[in-house]
Design a protein around this motif. Sequence first.
Motif: not given
Length: 286
Positions: A181, A183-184, A191, A193, A217, A219, A233, A235
């Motif tokens: 993922f 980080k946002l 960010a 990725k 990102h 999942d 993804d 995000a």
Amino acid sequence: MRRLAELLLTLIFATAAAAAAPTLLWETKGLALPESVVLDPASDALYVSNIGGEVMRKDGDGFIAKLKPDGTMIEREWVKGLNGPTGLALHGGKLYVADIDQLVEIDVAGWKIVQRYQAKDATFLNDVAAGPDGSIYVDDMPNNTIWRLKDGTFGPWLKDDALNGPNGLVVQGDNLIVAQFGKLPEEGQEAVKGGLVSVSLKDKSITPFANVMSTGHWDGLEPLEPGVYLVTDWAEGALYRIDTKGNAERILDTNQGSADHLYLPETKTVIIPMMIDNALAAYTLK
């Protein structure tokens, strides 16, 4: 004539792309932050984790929903008493659920929680995967840690920053495939990725997939065919087709919150929990 030919080619390619796009089969609404879905062949039912209230909050309002494979609701709160359930995995008649800092074991036939395994110091257990030997793997995304339940013992199995926010998990042969993922973006920080990596179950070595690092990102993670995966993804709100050679093709646009999906190869159906939309959506792949 040349201009006409160019227009015809453009139309042909556009039509082919549209034909290849996944088609919506059904959508079930009225869920509560659905995060993961699995199919139980024994009961021919879908199980969907519902976080309920706030993510990572121990409020006791999380639950597992039970649906038919066509999206018809059987029991919205099939099993209750969870906090923030996310990833799911089935093995040996048990449904294993990641629940913040616990791995919860549910007896499917009995519709009840039979065991809670505490992950000490874990922050956010996310996805779950079952190995052929019965080992259960679950990742703690913020702490770059993968936990393992084996022979009744639950503990950290691998901690490495190279995991980069491990999210989706799939056991394939002697390897654990991990969708990162990252980080946002946070205030003052950009960010980070993620990509796809393979972790050896024998020596825990981590091998990145070529040219698919720092691309999304990620999942949900599901095998499509040898060397090819369907990845969501969260995000961006999208479904991608990614292979080990580094090709990443965006095949479906969704709303943000596309989470831990399920792929049914017999019918070429992908079922995606739409977390923010409180819905479960099924598409057929061409």
